[in-house]
Design a protein around this motif. Structure first.
Motif, PDB file in Angstrom:
ATOM      1  N   LEU A 108       0.829  -1.200   0.000  1.00 24.82           N
ATOM      2  CA  LEU A 108       0.000   0.000   0.000  1.00 24.82           C
ATOM      3  C   LEU A 108       0.866   1.255   0.000  1.00 24.82           C
ATOM      4  N   SER A 109       1.945   1.223   0.738  1.00 25.77           N
ATOM      5  CA  SER A 109       2.789   2.405   0.877  1.00 25.77           C
ATOM      6  C   SER A 109       3.520   2.759  -0.397  1.00 25.77           C
ATOM      7  N   ILE A 110       3.709   1.810  -1.299  1.00 29.06           N
ATOM      8  CA  ILE A 110       4.410   2.115  -2.549  1.00 29.06           C
ATOM      9  C   ILE A 110       3.441   2.327  -3.704  1.00 29.06           C
ATOM     10  N   GLY A 111       2.140   2.429  -3.398  1.00 32.70           N
ATOM     11  CA  GLY A 111       1.178   2.837  -4.406  1.00 32.70           C
ATOM     12  C   GLY A 111       0.533   1.729  -5.207  1.00 32.70           C
ATOM     13  N   THR A 112       0.628   0.492  -4.779  1.00 29.70           N
ATOM     14  CA  THR A 112      -0.004  -0.608  -5.499  1.00 29.70           C
ATOM     15  C   THR A 112      -1.515  -0.561  -5.300  1.00 29.70           C
ATOM     16  N   ALA A 113      -2.264  -0.878  -6.343  1.00 34.48           N
ATOM     17  CA  ALA A 113      -3.726  -0.866  -6.265  1.00 34.48           C
ATOM     18  C   ALA A 113      -4.214  -1.898  -5.256  1.00 34.48           C
ATOM     19  N   ALA A 114      -5.294  -1.556  -4.552  1.00 36.22           N
ATOM     20  CA  ALA A 114      -5.829  -2.449  -3.516  1.00 36.22           C
ATOM     21  C   ALA A 114      -6.220  -3.803  -4.096  1.00 36.22           C
ATOM     22  N   ARG A 148       9.607   5.570  -2.533  1.00 37.70           N
ATOM     23  CA  ARG A 148      10.970   5.511  -3.024  1.00 37.70           C
ATOM     24  C   ARG A 148      11.108   4.256  -3.862  1.00 37.70           C
ATOM     25  N   PHE A 149      11.668   4.411  -5.049  1.00 43.56           N
ATOM     26  CA  PHE A 149      11.730   3.292  -5.985  1.00 43.56           C
ATOM     27  C   PHE A 149      12.650   2.184  -5.502  1.00 43.56           C
ATOM     28  N   ASP A 150      13.707   2.534  -4.770  1.00 40.73           N
ATOM     29  CA  ASP A 150      14.580   1.478  -4.256  1.00 40.73           C
ATOM     30  C   ASP A 150      13.842   0.604  -3.253  1.00 40.73           C
ATOM     31  N   ARG A 151      12.983   1.226  -2.426  1.00 40.50           N
ATOM     32  CA  ARG A 151      12.171   0.444  -1.502  1.00 40.50           C
ATOM     33  C   ARG A 151      11.158  -0.415  -2.241  1.00 40.50           C
ATOM     34  N   ALA A 152      10.520   0.143  -3.250  1.00 45.75           N
ATOM     35  CA  ALA A 152       9.519  -0.612  -4.004  1.00 45.75           C
ATOM     36  C   ALA A 152      10.130  -1.859  -4.624  1.00 45.75           C
ATOM     37  N   ALA A 153      11.320  -1.728  -5.184  1.00 43.81           N
ATOM     38  CA  ALA A 153      11.983  -2.883  -5.792  1.00 43.81           C
ATOM     39  C   ALA A 153      12.282  -3.959  -4.748  1.00 43.81           C
ATOM     40  N   ARG A 154      12.706  -3.555  -3.570  1.00 42.74           N
ATOM     41  CA  ARG A 154      13.017  -4.535  -2.528  1.00 42.74           C
ATOM     42  C   ARG A 154      11.754  -5.200  -1.982  1.00 42.74           C
ATOM     43  N   VAL A 155      10.651  -4.446  -1.910  1.00 39.48           N
ATOM     44  CA  VAL A 155       9.387  -5.043  -1.461  1.00 39.48           C
ATOM     45  C   VAL A 155       8.942  -6.132  -2.429  1.00 39.48           C
ATOM     46  N   TYR A 156       9.021  -5.859  -3.719  1.00 41.56           N
ATOM     47  CA  TYR A 156       8.599  -6.863  -4.696  1.00 41.56           C
ATOM     48  C   TYR A 156       9.569  -8.038  -4.749  1.00 41.56           C
ATOM     49  N   ARG A 199      16.567  -8.786 -15.537  1.00 44.97           N
ATOM     50  CA  ARG A 199      17.457  -8.515 -14.409  1.00 44.97           C
ATOM     51  C   ARG A 199      17.862  -7.045 -14.397  1.00 44.97           C
ATOM     52  N   GLY A 200      17.691  -6.422 -13.262  1.00 39.35           N
ATOM     53  CA  GLY A 200      18.024  -5.017 -13.114  1.00 39.35           C
ATOM     54  C   GLY A 200      16.872  -4.075 -13.387  1.00 39.35           C
ATOM     55  N   ALA A 201      15.775  -4.585 -13.946  1.00 41.99           N
ATOM     56  CA  ALA A 201      14.627  -3.740 -14.243  1.00 41.99           C
ATOM     57  C   ALA A 201      13.805  -3.506 -12.978  1.00 41.99           C
ATOM     58  N   PRO A 202      13.185  -2.339 -12.850  1.00 48.72           N
ATOM     59  CA  PRO A 202      12.368  -2.066 -11.663  1.00 48.72           C
ATOM     60  C   PRO A 202      11.014  -2.737 -11.779  1.00 48.72           C
ATOM     61  N   PRO A 203      10.305  -2.933 -10.671  1.00 52.34           N
ATOM     62  CA  PRO A 203       8.932  -3.449 -10.763  1.00 52.34           C
ATOM     63  C   PRO A 203       8.041  -2.479 -11.514  1.00 52.34           C
ATOM     64  N   ALA A 204       6.956  -2.990 -12.062  1.00 53.26           N
ATOM     65  CA  ALA A 204       6.102  -2.172 -12.915  1.00 53.26           C
ATOM     66  C   ALA A 204       5.559  -0.954 -12.194  1.00 53.26           C
ATOM     67  N   VAL A 205       5.283  -1.079 -10.890  1.00 55.88           N
ATOM     68  CA  VAL A 205       4.715   0.040 -10.149  1.00 55.88           C
ATOM     69  C   VAL A 205       5.664   1.235 -10.140  1.00 55.88           C
ATOM     70  N   VAL A 206       6.967   0.991 -10.230  1.00 54.52           N
ATOM     71  CA  VAL A 206       7.950   2.066 -10.281  1.00 54.52           C
ATOM     72  C   VAL A 206       7.792   2.875 -11.568  1.00 54.52           C
ATOM     73  N   CYS A 207       7.487   2.206 -12.659  1.00 52.87           N
ATOM     74  CA  CYS A 207       7.335   2.888 -13.949  1.00 52.87           C
ATOM     75  C   CYS A 207       5.970   3.550 -14.089  1.00 52.87           C
ATOM     76  N   PHE A 208       4.959   3.015 -13.422  1.00 60.33           N
ATOM     77  CA  PHE A 208       3.619   3.569 -13.560  1.00 60.33           C
ATOM     78  C   PHE A 208       3.527   4.992 -13.034  1.00 60.33           C
ATOM     79  N   LEU A 209       4.105   5.243 -11.872  1.00 62.47           N
ATOM     80  CA  LEU A 209       3.939   6.538 -11.220  1.00 62.47           C
ATOM     81  C   LEU A 209       4.424   7.694 -12.095  1.00 62.47           C
ATOM     82  N   PRO A 210       5.678   7.717 -12.578  1.00 63.97           N
ATOM     83  CA  PRO A 210       6.090   8.837 -13.427  1.00 63.97           C
ATOM     84  C   PRO A 210       5.390   8.859 -14.775  1.00 63.97           C
ATOM     85  N   ALA A 211       5.018   7.693 -15.291  1.00 65.61           N
ATOM     86  CA  ALA A 211       4.350   7.666 -16.593  1.00 65.61           C
ATOM     87  C   ALA A 211       3.002   8.364 -16.541  1.00 65.61           C
TER      88      ALA A 211
END
Length: 442
Positions: free
Chosen positions: A45-51, A102-110, A365-377
């Motif tokens: 929830l904290s990184i903006g993922t849909a419920a 923070r995108f670094d946190r989002a990647a680690r959560v996923y 490998r090395g790519a961020p989770p999709a939620v990281v790309c959604f926010l700025p897009a």
């Protein structure tokens, strides 16, 4: 004469549909599973993922870790987890860690989610991993982050408003100031709640006053004013709310939608208040031009915006390339949509392309989770900065665009439908793709 027969053997393309059901790796749940699910859901929830997506993810994690009959309820800021093995239902209020995603946190959560779904992490280890993510310091220090915020402001001005070099410089300086203020204000305080409207009012007052005194220096005020506010825009919140409504999650969708509309109205109100105080004619202060189709400059703006977002939101290592790719695809899809169906519904094509590509590349490998790309897009797509411009113009009573509100609503719906369609297509790709591709189910 001997007859020659040419026999061609064409290999059959066999597509085997994979099951999307989770695999149970643990026979019985551990005593810490309920706590792990609560913390993991709060992190998502904290990184903006849909419920809706969180509920599906937690359900699959609970199955993998030994509790297939878990009862889960997810709201935008609250999560309930009940297990048949436990006497009490646990809940937790979710607040953004440190104020912003923070995108670094989002990647680690996923990464924790992936390990849980694969059964390679226990509930106790998962709790420790989530707590370590919360305590981790930002990947980049404050000076580099505020510099990134300024670069992102200059880039979005070039993409959406065709800003000239001088306007980009002003937007960069104001973007740096906004970035400093955002990092200094403590989240959850009244100052944080009032920050969007006060920031919009303060920046609008400065820009409109400068435009009235030096019209040749600040020829188009919105090119300077809107870009520094881009990270305050609720484009992702509005689109996610519509997406949740379409998926049948009425409570989460409606509450998120109301929250996004309120935030957009607050920003518009701050700009209108500054317009009234400075006395600048609305037809001058709120005039906006857009870069012509096929121009090269907006693509340079996409690169600058991606670079700035990468620094400010602490993107994971090597994620800049993938983030730039997804943003370019989203912007290119929107341009194509504008040519085919007009600007109002062009966001459908941008959101559709964004969703498919973001879900596909997140497995690299090395790519961020999709939620990281959604926010700025979503800030590049309508209803991002252009949505704020249209709403402000309508509230000020200008006749620049008489259908601004209708266009804004249509754009939100178009983007949400694009996300839903892209997600549906990706799920079909996941079902037929070989397991060695390592695609992540959404």
């Amino acid at each position: 004469m001997n007859a020659w027969r040419l026999r061609l053997r064409i290999p059959r393309l066999q597509l085997h549909a994979r099951s999307i059901e989770a695999t149970q790796y643990v026979e019985s749940p551990s005593a810490q599973l309920q706590e792990f699910l609560v913390k993991l859901g709060s992190a998502l929830l904290s990184i903006g993922t849909a419920a809706t997506d969180i509920q599906q993810t937690l359900k699959r994690v609970s199955i993998a870790l030994g509790s297939p009959n878990a009862a889960l309820i997810v709201f935008p800021t609250l999560i309930f987890v009940g297990l048949p093995e436990e006497k009490e239902t646990r809940f937790e209020v979710a607040e953004p860690w440190g104020g912003e995603v923070r995108f670094d946190r989002a990647a680690r959560v996923y990464a924790v989610v992936d390990r849980a779904l694969a059964g390679t992490i226990t509930a106790a280890e998962g709790i420790e991993a989530i707590e370590a993510i919360v305590a981790a310091k930002p990947r980049f220090r404050m000076p580099l982050r505020v510099l990134g915020h300024g670069i992102a402001a200059a880039g979005v001005g070039l993409v959406l408003l065709g800003a000239d070099p001088l306007s980009m410089l002003y937007a960069f300086m104001l973007g740096v100031l906004v970035g400093i203020a955002k990092l200094l204000i403590k989240p959850g305080t009244y100052a944080a709640i009032l920050f969007p409207i006060l920031t919009a009012f303060a920046l609008a007052t400065i820009v409109f006053a400068a435009a009235s005194q030096f019209p040749h220096v600040v020829a188009e005020p919105l090119q300077v004013l809107v870009p520094p506010l881009v990270t305050l825009l609720p484009g992702a919140v509005l689109t996610t709310g519509i997406q949740e409504l379409a998926a049948g999650d009425m409570v989460a969708g409606s509450s998120r939608l109301v929250s996004g509309i309120a935030q957009l109205l607050f920003l518009a109100f701050g700009i209108i208040a500054a317009l009234t105080i400075t006395g600048v004619p609305a037809s001058v202060a709120l005039f906006s031009s857009h870069p012509p189709l096929g121009a090269f400059q907006p693509w340079l703006g996409v690169v600058l915006f991606s670079l700035g977002i990468f620094f400010y939101y602490c993107g994971p290592r090597r994620s800049l390339y993938f983030l730039t790719l997804v943003l370019a695809v989203a912007y290119g899809g929107q341009i194509l949509g504008a040519v085919l169906v007009g600007s109002v519904f062009s966001g459908f094509f941008g959101a559709f392309a964004l969703t498919v590509v973001a879900y596909l590349v997140q497995s690299v490998r090395g790519a961020p989770p999709a939620v990281v790309c959604f926010l700025p897009a979503f800030w590049l797509l309508v209803p991002g900065a252009t949505g704020l411009i249209g709403l402000t113009q309508s509230a000020a009573g200008t006749d620049i665009d008489a259908s601004s509100l209708t266009s804004l609503v249509g754009s939100i719906v178009a983007i949400a439908l694009g996300v839903l369609s892209g997600t549906a297509l990706y799920r079909q790709i996941f079902r037929v793709a070989p397991a060695r591709w390592g695609l992540r189910l959404v």
